[in-house]
Enzyme design. Structure first.
Site, PDB file in Angstrom:
ATOM      1  N   LYS A  76       0.897  -1.498  -0.095  1.00 38.03           N
ATOM      2  CA  LYS A  76       0.316   0.465   0.060  1.00 38.03           C
ATOM      3  C   LYS A  76       0.892   1.204   0.242  1.00 38.03           C
ATOM      4  CE  LYS A  76      -3.814   2.128   2.798  1.00 38.03           C
ATOM      5  NZ  LYS A  76      -4.709   1.750   4.502  1.00 38.03           N
ATOM      6  N   SER A 151      -9.807   2.155   3.073  1.00 31.99           N
ATOM      7  CA  SER A 151      -9.182   3.138   2.000  1.00 31.99           C
ATOM      8  C   SER A 151      -8.438   1.850   0.827  1.00 31.99           C
ATOM      9  CB  SER A 151      -8.287   3.900   3.150  1.00 31.99           C
ATOM     10  OG  SER A 151      -7.595   3.089   3.685  1.00 31.99           O
ATOM     11  N   SER A 175     -10.252  -0.076   6.874  1.00 36.95           N
ATOM     12  CA  SER A 175      -9.753  -0.273   5.786  1.00 36.95           C
ATOM     13  C   SER A 175      -9.540  -1.539   5.175  1.00 36.95           C
ATOM     14  CB  SER A 175      -8.873   1.063   5.702  1.00 36.95           C
ATOM     15  OG  SER A 175      -9.563   2.435   5.716  1.00 36.95           O
TER      16      SER A 175
END
Lengths: 483, 95
Positions: A76, A151, A175
């Site tokens: 990420k 997210s 998330s």
């Protein structure tokens, strides 16, 4: 080769079925061919990946390979990577080449893993649909008109689309678990403090925690094994022994008690969603688990408490983005105030600005007790509910999301509607507990996730329960029709 | 709780955020909705509840006061928008 899990790749590399360069090359070419449809990557580090793969193959040839040597994953874009663009999904950091590695990155590098690049995400991890990224929305591989969740939307979509077998992710209010549920993959959010936050760009420091998105619980155990552990550079990282997470995967769950919170099976949760989750519970009963009704009476206060605490912490954390030491700076600032205000006004997107403003307001003179202190008090009530429930049961189970993946643009007009997406995930972050999302069914051809919540530092039991479910069912093996 | 436009401008100032005039109404609406959402907390009796700052109630860990990092000024300034002689450059602050 692209359908292989981390565990399979580890075995195949050891058996000489193929080399790290071969699988890395295949996955890189998939990313190149397919990711224009998904937009799951912000940066692809092909050259570095191949160099890491060659080094891994040399290490293996020299007889020094370990479990992770040569396994390709991706990270990420919230984790700082030395010499590589690290954007956090924001225009503010769209020119930021990190000058050091996050501890999580360090650990995967030391283990010999290969990184294919950096994955798309909601800006500064604020969002539940990956629509707030400066680098554009990510498509859900199950239906490209729909969101992958957020997210960690890039992490979930890349793993679901078989571009990588696993990805790092982070979870502040859902998330990891929510995008894992919407993309039909396995998400693990460990206990707060289980994994170092050093070099993980901060959103809400008392809630943020790194974790994993994979296609099986077995792979989540392998990733957590690398990531977990004490780090003196993160003052909130806990000094707790790290067990062998793979060793207990095959334990029987006979006699395990699973609690079902009445508040998570509400009347407004659709019958289809309820059924998918209840079928999963029935599967556990077949395996010998006992089920018990429990109550989390303050569950309805989790979203309001979160939307004080998280914005307050984000307004403090994001004050470092000031256009002075790194990141975006506005053109031609007239004075220092103008430099701060225009750099931040132009560099941040709408959702980030909203949360900073809510936080600044809640922390401003005269409002602190009414908002921040109050929210922290309610946070303790929420934690106490879980503590009481976990006295009676080993695990808590429920849905991850109120619905399967929704359409892009469906919830962007009203932020509060988007916030309600996290209704079942957010309380866990306030309590600091570990949780997982495990694929457990489909509604209208879209994946549905089962949420499992464990006690503090009891990730081994969570992974055990998730793995046993995946031995008995094949929901985690389902994939989008065109993959 | 509804915010007026001046309050929105004041909060943006506090947070050092430049907002376009044509966005003020939208922020006013959205921020007011968010404050309505969080106002549910005010109905909860928390008079005897200790605030929770760390989910595991951990306290700040201390370390010995020893040098642990080397000076990497040039390395860290490579990502700065503007520097000179090892300093970060900003518009003139003192006339």
């Amino acid at each position: 080769m692209h359908n292989k899990t981390i565990a399979e790749i580890s075995r195949d590399l050891a058996a000489g079925e193929y080399s790290s360069v071969e699988i890395t090359t295949e996955l890189l070419s998939r990313v190149q061919q397919l990711d224009s449809e998904y937009n799951s990557f912000i940066t692809v580090t092909a050259e570095q990946a191949l160099a890491q793969a060659r080094a891994a193959d040399e290490r293996r040839a020299a007889g020094n390979a370990e479990a992770w040597t040569g396994i390709p994953i991706a990270h990420k874009d919230i984790f700082c990577t030395n010499g590589v663009l690290t954007t956090c999904g924001s225009k503010m950091l769209s020119n930021f080449t990190a000058p050091y590695d996050a501890t999580v990155i360090d650990k995967f590098n030391a283990a010999g893993a290969v990184s294919l690049g950096k994955l798309n995400m909601d800006e500064f991890a604020m969002g539940s649909s990956n629509e707030s990224s400066f680098f554009g929305p990510v498509a859900n591989p199950w239906d490209k008109e729909r969101v992958p969740g957020g997210s960690s939307g890039g992490s979930a979509a890349a793993v679901a689309a078989r571009l990588v077998p696993g990805a790092t992710a982070t979870d502040t209010g859902g998330s990891i678990r929510q995008p894992a549920a919407l993309c039909g993959v396995t998400g693990l959010k460990p206990t707060y403090g289980r994994i170092s936050r050093w070099g993980m760009i901060a959103y809400a420091s008392s809630l943020d925690q790194a974790g994993t998105i994979t296609r099986s619980a077995e792979d989540a155990a392998l990733m957590l094994q690398i990531m977990a552990g004490f780090d003196a550079r993160d003052s909130t990282c806990m000094n707790q022994a790290v067990p062998d997470y793979s060793a207990s995967l095959n334990n029987s769950i006979e006699g395990m008690t699973i609690g079902l919170p009445a508040e998570y099976f509400r009347d407004d949760l659709s019958a289809d969603m309820q059924q998918a989750v209840r079928n999963a519970i029935a599967e556990y009963e077949k395996m010998g688990a006992k089920v018990k009704e429990i109550s989390l009476p303050n569950a309805h206060l989790a979203i309001p408490a979160y939307y004080i605490i998280a914005p307050a912490e984000c307004s403090a954390n994001l004050s470092r983005m000031d256009g002075v030491r790194f990141g975006y700076r506005c053109e031609d600032p007239q004075d220092i105030e103008d430099l701060y205000k225009r750099s931040r006004g132009e560099g941040f997107g709408g959702e980030v600005k909203r949360r900073i403003m809510v936080g600044a307001y809640a922390l401003s003179a005269g409002f602190y007790d009414a908002y921040y202190k109050k929210a922290q008090q309610v946070r303790r009530l929420i934690k106490n509910d879980f503590a009481a429930a976990l006295q009676e049961v080993d695990l808590i189970a429920g849905p991850v999301t109120p619905t399967p993946a929704f359409r892009r643009g469906e919830k962007t007009s009203d932020p509060v509607e988007m916030y309600l997406e996290d209704i079942f995930t957010i309380a866990l972050n306030l309590a600091g507990l570990p949780g997982m999302s495990v694929p457990c069914g489909q509604v209208n051809g879209l994946p549905v996730g089962l949420q499992l919540i464990g006690n503090y530092f009891d990730e081994a039991r969570l992974l055990n329960a998730a793995h046993q479910f995946q031995q008995a069912t094949d929901w985690h093996l389902q994939k989008p029709a065109d993959i | 709780m509804a915010l007026d436009q001046q309050q929105v401008r004041d909060i943006a100032d506090l947070a050092r955020l430049q907002l376009d005039d044509n966005q003020i109404t939208e922020y006013q609406k959205n921020l007011s909705n968010i404050l309505d959402l969080v106002d549910q907390l005010s109905a909860v009796d928390t008079s005897a509840v200790e605030p929770l700052a760390h989910p595991l109630d951990a306290v700040q860990r201390l370390r010995a006061d020893e040098v642990s990092e080397s000076n990497q000024r040039e390395h860290f300034q490579q990502c700065a928008p503007q520097t000179e002689n090892g300093y970060y450059l900003v518009p003139r602050v003192v006339e």
